[in-house]
Design a protein around this motif. Structure first.
Motif, mmCIF file in Angstrom:
data_model
loop_
_atom_site.group_PDB
_atom_site.id
_atom_site.type_symbol
_atom_site.label_atom_id
_atom_site.label_comp_id
_atom_site.label_asym_id
_atom_site.label_seq_id
_atom_site.Cartn_x
_atom_site.Cartn_y
_atom_site.Cartn_z
ATOM 1 N N MET A 17 0.897 -1.292 -0.038
ATOM 2 C CA MET A 17 -0.147 0.036 -0.034
ATOM 3 C C MET A 17 0.924 1.386 0.117
ATOM 4 O O MET A 17 0.602 2.119 -0.665
ATOM 5 N N LEU A 18 1.946 1.201 0.791
ATOM 6 C CA LEU A 18 2.890 2.318 0.882
ATOM 7 C C LEU A 18 3.529 2.764 -0.559
ATOM 8 O O LEU A 18 3.878 3.799 -0.760
ATOM 9 N N MET A 19 3.855 1.541 -1.278
ATOM 10 C CA MET A 19 4.706 1.735 -2.777
ATOM 11 C C MET A 19 3.555 2.675 -3.532
ATOM 12 O O MET A 19 3.764 3.310 -4.270
ATOM 13 N N VAL A 20 2.162 2.401 -3.304
ATOM 14 C CA VAL A 20 1.289 3.063 -4.164
ATOM 15 C C VAL A 20 0.652 4.379 -3.620
ATOM 16 O O VAL A 20 0.698 5.351 -4.231
ATOM 17 N N HIS A 21 0.740 4.480 -2.229
ATOM 18 C CA HIS A 21 0.649 5.660 -1.422
ATOM 19 C C HIS A 21 1.453 6.084 -0.585
ATOM 20 O O HIS A 21 1.240 5.896 0.595
ATOM 21 N N PRO A 22 2.668 6.668 -1.120
ATOM 22 C CA PRO A 22 4.037 7.036 -0.058
ATOM 23 C C PRO A 22 3.557 8.124 1.000
ATOM 24 O O PRO A 22 4.154 8.068 1.987
ATOM 25 N N GLU A 23 2.440 8.830 0.515
ATOM 26 C CA GLU A 23 2.250 9.759 1.414
ATOM 27 C C GLU A 23 1.583 9.439 2.781
ATOM 28 O O GLU A 23 1.513 10.076 3.670
ATOM 29 N N LEU A 24 1.211 8.245 2.743
ATOM 30 C CA LEU A 24 0.478 7.701 4.055
ATOM 31 C C LEU A 24 1.761 7.116 4.993
ATOM 32 O O LEU A 24 1.507 6.534 6.128
ATOM 33 N N GLU A 25 2.882 6.916 4.738
ATOM 34 C CA GLU A 25 3.961 6.250 5.342
ATOM 35 C C GLU A 25 4.019 6.782 6.713
ATOM 36 O O GLU A 25 4.218 6.179 7.478
ATOM 37 N N GLU A 26 3.846 8.056 6.925
ATOM 38 C CA GLU A 26 4.062 8.770 8.138
ATOM 39 C C GLU A 26 2.990 8.326 9.035
ATOM 40 O O GLU A 26 3.006 8.058 10.328
ATOM 41 N N LYS A 27 1.584 8.314 8.497
ATOM 42 C CA LYS A 27 0.383 8.050 9.352
ATOM 43 C C LYS A 27 0.413 6.354 9.801
ATOM 44 O O LYS A 27 0.347 6.212 10.946
ATOM 45 N N ILE A 28 0.837 5.724 8.869
ATOM 46 C CA ILE A 28 1.068 4.128 9.189
ATOM 47 C C ILE A 28 2.088 3.841 10.172
ATOM 48 O O ILE A 28 1.807 3.175 11.207
ATOM 49 N N THR A 29 3.343 4.706 10.052
ATOM 50 C CA THR A 29 4.107 4.376 11.089
ATOM 51 C C THR A 29 3.744 5.060 12.330
ATOM 52 O O THR A 29 3.950 4.204 13.329
ATOM 53 N N ARG A 30 3.174 6.079 12.519
ATOM 54 C CA ARG A 30 2.577 6.475 13.777
ATOM 55 C C ARG A 30 1.643 5.362 14.287
ATOM 56 O O ARG A 30 1.588 5.274 15.550
ATOM 57 N N LEU A 31 0.727 4.923 13.665
ATOM 58 C CA LEU A 31 -0.282 3.992 13.972
ATOM 59 C C LEU A 31 0.213 2.690 14.282
ATOM 60 O O LEU A 31 0.024 2.225 15.665
ATOM 61 N N LEU A 32 1.364 2.378 13.831
ATOM 62 C CA LEU A 32 1.829 1.060 14.168
ATOM 63 C C LEU A 32 2.794 1.167 15.534
ATOM 64 O O LEU A 32 2.723 0.585 16.319
ATOM 65 N N THR A 33 3.264 2.659 15.462
ATOM 66 C CA THR A 33 4.280 2.797 17.075
ATOM 67 C C THR A 33 3.157 2.905 17.963
ATOM 68 O O THR A 33 3.279 2.183 19.246
ATOM 69 N N ASN A 34 1.908 3.376 17.891
ATOM 70 C CA ASN A 34 1.037 3.489 19.073
ATOM 71 C C ASN A 34 0.456 2.109 19.260
ATOM 72 O O ASN A 34 0.185 1.945 20.431
ATOM 73 N N VAL A 35 0.309 1.175 18.478
ATOM 74 C CA VAL A 35 -0.284 -0.328 18.479
ATOM 75 C C VAL A 35 0.926 -0.751 19.425
ATOM 76 O O VAL A 35 0.532 -1.487 20.453
ATOM 77 N N THR A 36 2.183 -0.709 19.095
ATOM 78 C CA THR A 36 3.251 -1.264 19.713
ATOM 79 C C THR A 36 3.468 -0.787 21.316
ATOM 80 O O THR A 36 3.708 -1.733 22.100
ATOM 81 N N ASP A 37 3.100 0.378 21.241
ATOM 82 C CA ASP A 37 3.120 1.127 22.543
ATOM 83 C C ASP A 37 2.132 0.422 23.688
ATOM 84 O O ASP A 37 2.267 0.422 24.559
ATOM 85 N N VAL A 38 1.048 0.338 23.249
ATOM 86 C CA VAL A 38 -0.118 -0.349 23.753
ATOM 87 C C VAL A 38 -0.017 -1.495 24.172
ATOM 88 O O VAL A 38 0.063 -1.916 25.343
ATOM 89 N N PHE A 39 0.754 -2.422 23.307
ATOM 90 C CA PHE A 39 0.989 -3.691 23.895
ATOM 91 C C PHE A 39 2.131 -3.676 24.883
ATOM 92 O O PHE A 39 2.347 -4.368 25.673
ATOM 93 N N TYR A 40 3.135 -2.718 24.770
ATOM 94 C CA TYR A 40 4.375 -2.691 25.538
ATOM 95 C C TYR A 40 3.843 -2.374 27.097
ATOM 96 O O TYR A 40 4.162 -2.860 27.961
ATOM 97 N N VAL A 41 2.950 -1.120 26.983
ATOM 98 C CA VAL A 41 2.462 -0.799 28.364
ATOM 99 C C VAL A 41 1.715 -1.886 29.170
ATOM 100 O O VAL A 41 1.878 -2.186 30.215
ATOM 101 N N GLY A 42 0.866 -2.626 28.061
ATOM 102 C CA GLY A 42 0.011 -3.761 28.818
ATOM 103 C C GLY A 42 1.036 -4.826 29.380
ATOM 104 O O GLY A 42 0.598 -5.496 30.376
ATOM 105 N N SER A 43 2.228 -5.055 28.696
ATOM 106 C CA SER A 43 2.940 -6.050 29.092
ATOM 107 C C SER A 43 3.631 -5.932 30.246
ATOM 108 O O SER A 43 4.124 -6.642 31.074
ATOM 109 N N GLN A 44 3.896 -4.425 30.680
ATOM 110 C CA GLN A 44 4.504 -4.023 31.790
ATOM 111 C C GLN A 44 3.770 -4.055 32.992
ATOM 112 O O GLN A 44 3.897 -4.268 34.334
ATOM 113 N N ARG A 45 2.342 -4.216 32.611
ATOM 114 C CA ARG A 45 1.334 -4.477 33.949
ATOM 115 C C ARG A 45 1.276 -5.925 34.419
ATOM 116 O O ARG A 45 0.871 -6.075 35.430
ATOM 117 N N ASP A 46 1.402 -6.797 33.582
ATOM 118 C CA ASP A 46 1.347 -8.058 33.990
ATOM 119 C C ASP A 46 2.247 -8.615 34.949
ATOM 120 O O ASP A 46 3.333 -8.440 35.322
#
Length: 130
Positions: A101-130
Motif C-alpha cells: 500500500m505504501l508503494m502505491v501511496h507513499p504519502e501515507l507512510e508517516e501516518k501508518i508508522t505512527r499507527l503501528l508505533t501506537n499499537v506497539t506502545d499499547v502492547f508494551y504498556v500492557g505487558s508491563q502491567r502483567d
C-alpha cells in the motif's frame, strides 16, 4: 547444485518475489513463457503454468528440480547463496500489505508508522502491567 534453502524457504522467497515485483500468477506465467519461448520450443525449459507456480508458492512441491531453479532464476532468487530468512509469521502478510500500500501511496507512510508505533506502545504498556 548444493541447495542452501529448504522447500519452505524457497516457497517463501517465491511468494515474496511475486509480491515485491507486483506480479500476479497469470502475469508471471505469461512473462516467463514469453522470455523463454525459444527454450520451450527447443524443449530445454518446461513451460510454466499457473498450477505449478501456485504449488511452488504454497510449498506443495517435493523436489527442487531444474524447473524450480529456472523459475527462481527468472524471479532473481539466488538459491546458491545462503541469506538469513525469517519465515512467515501470522503478521507477515499484513505487513506485506502495508508495504504494498505504501508503494502505491507513499504519502501515507508517516501516518501508518505512527499507527503501528501506537499499537506497539499499547502492547508494551500492557505487558508491563502483567
Amino acid at each position: 547444485m548444493n541447495l542452501k534453502y529448504s522447500n519452505e524457504e524457497i516457497s517463501f522467497m517465491v511468494d515474496n518475489a511475486l509480491a515485491m515485483k507486483k506480479l500476479s500468477i497469470r502475469e508471471c506465467v505469461r512473462r516467463f513463457n514469453e522470455k523463454h519461448a525459444q527454450d520451450i520450443i527447443n524443449n530445454t525449459i518446461e513451460p510454466l503454468n499457473k498450477d505449478f507456480l501456485q504449488r511452488l508458492r504454497r510449498n506443495k512441491f517435493e523436489v527442487v528440480s531444474k524447473r524450480v531453479r529456472d523459475i527462481c532464476l527468472f524471479l532473481e532468487i539466488d538459491l546458491g547463496t545462503r541469506q538469513s530468512i525469517k519465515l512467515r509469521s501470522s503478521l507477515t502478510d499484513q505487513f506485506m500489505k502495508f508495504e504494498q500500500m505504501l508503494m502505491v501511496h507513499p504519502e501515507l507512510e508517516e501516518k501508518i508508522t505512527r499507527l503501528l508505533t501506537n499499537v506497539t506502545d499499547v502492547f508494551y504498556v500492557g505487558s508491563q502491567r502483567d
